[in-house]
Design an enzyme around this catalytic site. Structure first.
Site, mmCIF file in Angstrom:
data_model
loop_
_atom_site.group_PDB
_atom_site.id
_atom_site.type_symbol
_atom_site.label_atom_id
_atom_site.label_comp_id
_atom_site.label_asym_id
_atom_site.label_seq_id
_atom_site.Cartn_x
_atom_site.Cartn_y
_atom_site.Cartn_z
ATOM 1 N N LYS A 199 0.836 -1.198 0.000
ATOM 2 C CA LYS A 199 0.000 0.000 0.000
ATOM 3 C C LYS A 199 0.876 1.256 0.000
ATOM 4 C CE LYS A 199 -3.315 2.587 2.582
ATOM 5 N NZ LYS A 199 -3.956 2.838 3.850
ATOM 6 N N GLU A 205 10.737 -4.793 3.693
ATOM 7 C CA GLU A 205 10.773 -6.198 3.282
ATOM 8 C C GLU A 205 10.328 -6.353 1.829
ATOM 9 O OE1 GLU A 205 9.429 -4.990 6.030
ATOM 10 O OE2 GLU A 205 9.595 -6.368 7.722
ATOM 11 N N GLY A 260 -4.350 -1.356 5.384
ATOM 12 C CA GLY A 260 -3.624 -2.529 4.894
ATOM 13 C C GLY A 260 -4.265 -3.843 5.307
ATOM 14 N N ARG A 261 -4.624 -3.968 6.587
ATOM 15 C CA ARG A 261 -5.171 -5.248 7.071
ATOM 16 C C ARG A 261 -6.636 -5.458 6.676
ATOM 17 N NH1 ARG A 261 -3.507 -1.808 10.923
ATOM 18 N NH2 ARG A 261 -5.034 -0.892 12.338
ATOM 19 N N GLU A 346 -3.211 -5.723 15.621
ATOM 20 C CA GLU A 346 -2.709 -4.444 15.091
ATOM 21 C C GLU A 346 -3.810 -3.379 15.179
ATOM 22 O OE1 GLU A 346 -1.324 -3.463 10.823
ATOM 23 O OE2 GLU A 346 0.535 -4.091 11.790
ATOM 24 N N HIS A 377 -2.966 -32.324 20.692
ATOM 25 C CA HIS A 377 -1.798 -33.128 21.062
ATOM 26 C C HIS A 377 -0.600 -32.225 21.326
ATOM 27 C CE1 HIS A 377 -4.107 -36.685 19.960
ATOM 28 N NE2 HIS A 377 -4.595 -35.900 19.015
ATOM 29 N N LYS A 488 10.927 -0.248 13.377
ATOM 30 C CA LYS A 488 11.432 -0.087 12.002
ATOM 31 C C LYS A 488 12.563 0.930 11.989
ATOM 32 C CE LYS A 488 6.941 -0.749 9.712
ATOM 33 N NZ LYS A 488 5.912 -0.119 8.903
#
Ligand code: F6P
Length: 530
Positions: A199, A205, A260-261, A346, A377, A488
């Site tokens: 965005k 990254e 973004g999310r 977030e 388990h 960041k």
């Protein structure tokens, strides 16, 4: 008036003191209550009966929704008011699926981009989008992180039963070179297409992975001019993407009113569109739109997001639940907990109100989860006999797509058995305390009729709206994420030291910037091992 001073909050505090002495089993003994706590929408059945609350608590919670103006705030969001105050933005991801009241120009812009996406997806799926050497695309590598990654990967995997093209879809998010190599190993650059989704187009990254992908492509093909046939982008920052080297003709826009999310419904969802095609993708959007309409129209008592958020508030703020486990009894939903971690944590992991006041109540606890029955388990021991309070969402799919009845019935029986054990526990004999299971853990069970584009769209949009209602109750901004910035920034001088590129120093020199002793010690240790 602050949240904790509201009459409903005070009434809930008093009710909690009483209810913690009442076993969950006693709450279940009320048909009218149970009826109120079973709700459906578009093939998604929500069963809140195993929550630890009675009719009195439900009434106080509904008053809390009124006193915190959840319905008014919903109308503000859906009509495009600037509710993300710290970033001065409207919150209109619902417009991407026709669920918000927006002006004609905005609606037209959304439709135009969707049409453009459908055209490109049809070309790629149909083998008509050719790489530089004239071959059709066989592999698509989506590069993005956070909201530009979690939703598409989840949806592509969850809807594997609806894939209708031979395209292979891959995802790279982390900056860790191991994932880059694992994904690209064996791919043919002549038939590989990269989607760079960011965005902001400022995310480290994604930019680094995109650069490495570009080098990977050019080193193997020597076809600089071919880059435009193999790289397309999704962004709301077109100038940055063009400056980075993407061809403007291959860019799909997003808008600053899509967080973004919350962006899976935008061009960020292109991998899903490529996997399932235009018709099924439009069913996915329509499923989400049903959740939008439901949020706006249903009364609080019958409103799934509102009720989910109220019950979550009860669990976190009054019953002390310190985590939410998302337990998916369907392998196809393996990635749902990861997606919900970003969506819920977030959005609502905040410490100040929308007015900047420090909150005097807890906000979002840790969300985690995994796939059943595997988790039984591994970590269910702690859920049954550990000391901490928690709550869980069980997610089941009633339909048996694989037509293996024994497997499917055992899968569902285990899910129901686990939530039963969490609710009712087991009173062991006095001389066997190690067998005692306390129970009284509140859980919600969500049963999808089937896992289809429509039900997945509805489920994800209901979670989005739950997060919104939760933020409305807590009076926080669910749509910013300032907390992620500090880390960041701190990584920049550390990177400069690790790579020996501190300003004014020659690469490779022992460069030092002021760091705290712990950080400096670790930097020195790592450099000594390089
Ligand atoms: O660092 C957090 C974050 O900003 C998320 O909110 C976002 O989804 C992710 O990074 C990726 O951002 P972008 O799509 O701008 O690359």
């Amino acid at each position: 008036m602050s949240l904790t001073q509201l009459p409903a909050w005070q009434a809930l505090s008093a009710a909690a003191a009483q209810l913690t002495a009442t076993p969950l089993a006693a709450c279940l003994d009320d048909d009218e209550r149970n009826r109120q706590l079973r709700l459906q929408l578009n093939g998604c059945h929500f069963d809140f009966t195993r929550q630890r609350l009675n009719r009195e608590v439900i009434a106080h919670l509904l008053s809390l929704a009124e006193q915190t103006a959840v319905a008014d705030k919903t109308r503000h969001m859906l009509s495009g008011d600037v509710i993300n105050a710290s970033e001065q933005r409207a919150v209109l991801h619902t417009a991407l699926r026709g669920g918000a009241q927006v002006d004609t120009a905005t609606r037209q812009a959304v439709e135009d981009v969707q049409k453009q996406l459908n055209d490109v997806a049809a070309q790629i799926r149909g083998g008509r989008w050719l790489g530089f050497s004239g071959k059709a695309i066989t592999d698509v590598v989506h590069i993005g992180i956070g909201g530009s990654h979690l939703g598409p990967e989840l949806a592509v995997e969850a809807l594997s039963g609806y894939h209708s093209s031979a395209l292979r879809l891959h995802f790279i998010a982390n900056i860790d070179a191991n994932i880059f190599h694992r994904v690209l190993h064996g791919l043919n650059p002549e038939t590989t297409l990269f989607i760079i989704a960011s965005k902001s187009f400022g995310t480290l990254e994604t930019k680094q992975n995109a650069l490495s992908a570009r080098s990977w492509f050019i080193e193997r093909t020597n076809a600089l001019a071919g880059v435009s046939r193999h790289f397309i982008g999704v962004t709301s920052n077109v100038p940055a993407a063009v400056e980075f080297g993407l061809d403007a003709a291959n860019l799909f826009p997003m808008w600053d009113w899509v967080g973004g999310r919350y962006s899976l419904w935008s061009a960020v969802g292109l991998p899903l569109l490529l996997a399932i095609g235009e018709d099924q993708f439009s069913r996915f959007l329509a499923g989400a739109r049903q959740a939008d309409e439901h949020l706006l129209q249903a009364s609080a008592a019958a409103n799934l997001p509102t009720l989910s958020a109220l019950i979550a508030t009860w669990n976190y703020n009054f019953l002390g639940a310190g985590s939410l486990a998302v337990l998916c009894y369907d392998e196809r939903l393996r990635l749902l907990p990861d997606y919900l971690q970003q969506l819920e944590m977030e959005s609502n992991g905040k410490s100040v109100t929308v007015d900047g006041e420090k909150v005097d109540y807890h906000t979002m606890p840790v969300l985690w989860g995994g796939v059943g029955t595997n988790g039984q388990h591994a970590y269910h021991q702690l859920l049954h006999q550990g000391t901490r309070a928690y709550t869980a969402d069980f997610i089941l799919v009633a339909g048996d797509d694989r037509n293996m009845r024994d497997h499917h019935h055992w899968l569902l029986a285990n899910a129901l058995g686990q939530s039963q054990a969490m609710a009712l526990g087991f009173a062991a004999a006095a001389d066997e305390p190690h067998r005692h299971v306390p129970g009284n853990h509140p859980t919600t069970t969500i049963v999808l009729d089937e896992l289809s584009p429509a039900t997945l769209g509805t489920l994800l949009a209901l979670y989005e709206h739950k997060v919104f209602c939760q933020g409305a109750i807590w009076n926080i901004n669910s749509f910013d994420q300032w907390g992620v910035e500090l880390g960041k920034e701190l990584a920049i001088p550390i990177h400069a030291q690790l790579s020996g590129t501190v300003c004014g120093e020659a690469p490779g020199e022992d460069s030092r910037t002021a760091q705290d002793p712990a950080t400096q010690g670790l930097i020195d240790h790592i450099k000594s091992r390089h």
